[in-house]
Scaffold this active site. Structure first.
Site, PDB file in Angstrom:
ATOM      1  N   ASP A  69       0.749  -1.145   0.028  1.00 46.64           N
ATOM      2  CA  ASP A  69      -0.052  -0.005  -0.070  1.00 46.64           C
ATOM      3  C   ASP A  69       0.896   1.210  -0.021  1.00 46.64           C
ATOM      4  OD1 ASP A  69      -2.479   1.601   0.158  1.00 46.64           O
ATOM      5  OD2 ASP A  69      -3.214   0.617   1.753  1.00 46.64           O
ATOM      6  N   GLY A  70       0.313   2.290  -0.383  1.00 48.96           N
ATOM      7  CA  GLY A  70       0.863   3.473  -0.195  1.00 48.96           C
ATOM      8  C   GLY A  70       0.645   4.425   1.195  1.00 48.96           C
TER       9      GLY A  70
ATOM     10  N   ASP B 144       0.297   8.364   3.431  1.00 50.28           N
ATOM     11  CA  ASP B 144       0.670   9.932   3.313  1.00 50.28           C
ATOM     12  C   ASP B 144       1.744  10.411   4.064  1.00 50.28           C
ATOM     13  OD1 ASP B 144      -1.820  10.246   2.035  1.00 50.28           O
ATOM     14  OD2 ASP B 144      -2.762   9.117   3.712  1.00 50.28           O
TER      15      ASP B 144
ATOM     16  N   LYS C  74      -2.424   7.114   7.382  1.00 45.70           N
ATOM     17  CA  LYS C  74      -3.034   6.696   5.939  1.00 45.70           C
ATOM     18  C   LYS C  74      -4.298   7.287   5.964  1.00 45.70           C
ATOM     19  CE  LYS C  74      -2.483   2.697   4.231  1.00 45.70           C
ATOM     20  NZ  LYS C  74      -2.432   3.307   2.901  1.00 45.70           N
ATOM     21  N   GLY C  75      -5.071   7.161   4.813  1.00 46.67           N
ATOM     22  CA  GLY C  75      -6.297   7.420   4.551  1.00 46.67           C
ATOM     23  C   GLY C  75      -6.752   8.651   3.679  1.00 46.67           C
ATOM     24  N   GLY C  76      -5.461   9.164   3.288  1.00 48.49           N
ATOM     25  CA  GLY C  76      -5.747  10.536   2.311  1.00 48.49           C
ATOM     26  C   GLY C  76      -6.799  10.071   1.208  1.00 48.49           C
ATOM     27  N   GLY C  77      -6.604   8.956   0.560  1.00 43.02           N
ATOM     28  CA  GLY C  77      -7.642   8.501  -0.140  1.00 43.02           C
ATOM     29  C   GLY C  77      -8.971   7.812   0.185  1.00 43.02           C
TER      30      GLY C  77
ATOM     31  N   GLU D 170      -8.070  -0.740   4.472  1.00 44.13           N
ATOM     32  CA  GLU D 170      -6.648  -0.777   4.450  1.00 44.13           C
ATOM     33  C   GLU D 170      -5.887  -1.271   5.702  1.00 44.13           C
ATOM     34  OE1 GLU D 170      -5.545   2.599   1.209  1.00 44.13           O
ATOM     35  OE2 GLU D 170      -5.791   3.405   3.476  1.00 44.13           O
TER      36      GLU D 170
HETATM   37  C1  5RP Z   1      -5.655   5.885   0.751  1.00 42.13           C
HETATM   38  C2  5RP Z   1      -4.390   5.990   1.093  1.00 42.13           C
HETATM   39  C3  5RP Z   1      -3.145   6.037   0.299  1.00 42.13           C
HETATM   40  O1  5RP Z   1      -2.327   4.898   0.230  1.00 42.13           O
HETATM   41  C4  5RP Z   1      -2.466   7.299   0.757  1.00 42.13           C
HETATM   42  O2  5RP Z   1      -3.294   8.447   0.888  1.00 42.13           O
HETATM   43  C5  5RP Z   1      -1.479   7.498  -0.267  1.00 42.13           C
HETATM   44  O3  5RP Z   1      -2.001   7.944  -1.611  1.00 42.13           O
HETATM   45  P1  5RP Z   1      -0.947   8.244  -2.812  1.00 42.13           P
HETATM   46  O4  5RP Z   1      -0.180   7.054  -3.040  1.00 42.13           O
HETATM   47  O5  5RP Z   1      -2.252   8.572  -3.965  1.00 42.13           O
HETATM   48  O6  5RP Z   1      -0.338   9.448  -2.339  1.00 42.13           O
HETATM   49  O7  5RP Z   1      -3.964   5.634   2.561  1.00 42.13           O
HETATM   50  O8  5RP Z   1      -6.574   5.909   1.856  1.00 42.13           O
END
Ligand code: 5RP
Length: 233
Positions: free
Chosen positions: A89-90, A92, A102-105, A111
């Site tokens: 996973d990515g 923030d 995490k949780g920007g998306g 997750e």
């Molecule tokens: C989604 C997340 C993403 O992994 C996090 O926001 C990073 O997103 P990006 O790779 O677009 O910067 O936690 O809920």
């Protein structure tokens, strides 16, 4: 090199280094994690990976898996049985102890279920996401039952945080998550203890999840603007 290319390299590097045939795989969300999903799809198509089952962490990832023909399962399916070999996973933010925000998306709830159920968690980020203290430059996302909105905002204030409901961009009103809830981003004025705060936030009634990931220490792949990738273990 532009940031999208760095994210693509990170996604490919994570899959090439850690994904093996037959794995039960947690597939993250966001503009970085999507490249790992695409790499899995590519390797399955080539036949160099086989027998993968993926658990997508969001509607974004689910749709990508469907488009790429990656076999998908839920955490509750018998061949997943609540456990995963690997999640990618990515994030923030990542601090010096490899704890993450995490949780920007907006996909933090699933997750976290996926990351905490995986034997190994791999996080892929570009270098600007490395921070000294979590939650200073990025508000901590929480997923909250709609009925609990105001009580939750009061509870966040009691912990020193200012909660703001995340508003939708191409829809009027609040962002509604894949699970039918709202997101409240909690901004802290100064550094806090992320381990303690993850626990405190989890105790608030109606707060279903928070974006502090402190109970797993992932392997972190960090991408530089020049394309070099460093592994933090
Ligand atoms: C989604 C997340 C993403 O992994 C996090 O926001 C990073 O997103 P990006 O790779 O677009 O910067 O936690 O809920």
């Amino acid at each position: 090199m532009d940031v999208t290319e760095v994210k693509r390299l990170l996604g490919c590097a994570a899959v090439d280094a850690y994904v093996r045939s037959g794995m039960r795989l947690g597939l993250g969300t966001g503009s970085t994690a999507i490249w790992a999903v695409r790499r899995v799809g590519e390797l399955l198509k080539q036949g160099s990976l086989t027998g993968i089952v993926g658990v997508p962490t969001s509607s974004q990832t689910l749709m990508e898996c469907q488009a790429l023909g990656i076999p998908i399962r839920s955490m509750n399916d018998p061949d997943i049985a609540g456990g995963l070999d690997l999640a990618i996973d990515g994030a923030d933010e990542v601090d010096g102890e490899r704890r993450c925000t995490k949780g920007g998306g907006g996909a933090l709830l699933i997750e976290k279920i996926v990351a905490y159920a995986a034997r190994r968690f791999v996080v892929i980020v570009d270098r600007p996401k490395l921070v000294r203290d979590l939650g200073l430059s990025f508000a901590i996302p929480t997923e909250v039952l709609r009925e609990a909105r105001e009580p939750a905002i009061r509870a966040f204030a009691a912990l020193g945080g200012r909660g703001e409901v995340r508003m939708a961009v191409r829809k009027m009103g609040a962002v509604i998550t894949d699970n039918g809830n709202i997101l409240i981003d909690v901004k802290f004025a100064g550094p806090m203890d992320p381990v303690q705060m993850e626990k405190e936030l989890s105790l608030i009634p109606g707060v279903l999840g928070n974006g502090l990931f402190t109970r797993v220490r992932p392997t972190v792949l960090v991408g530089d603007a020049g394309g070099k990738i460093e592994t933090l273990n």
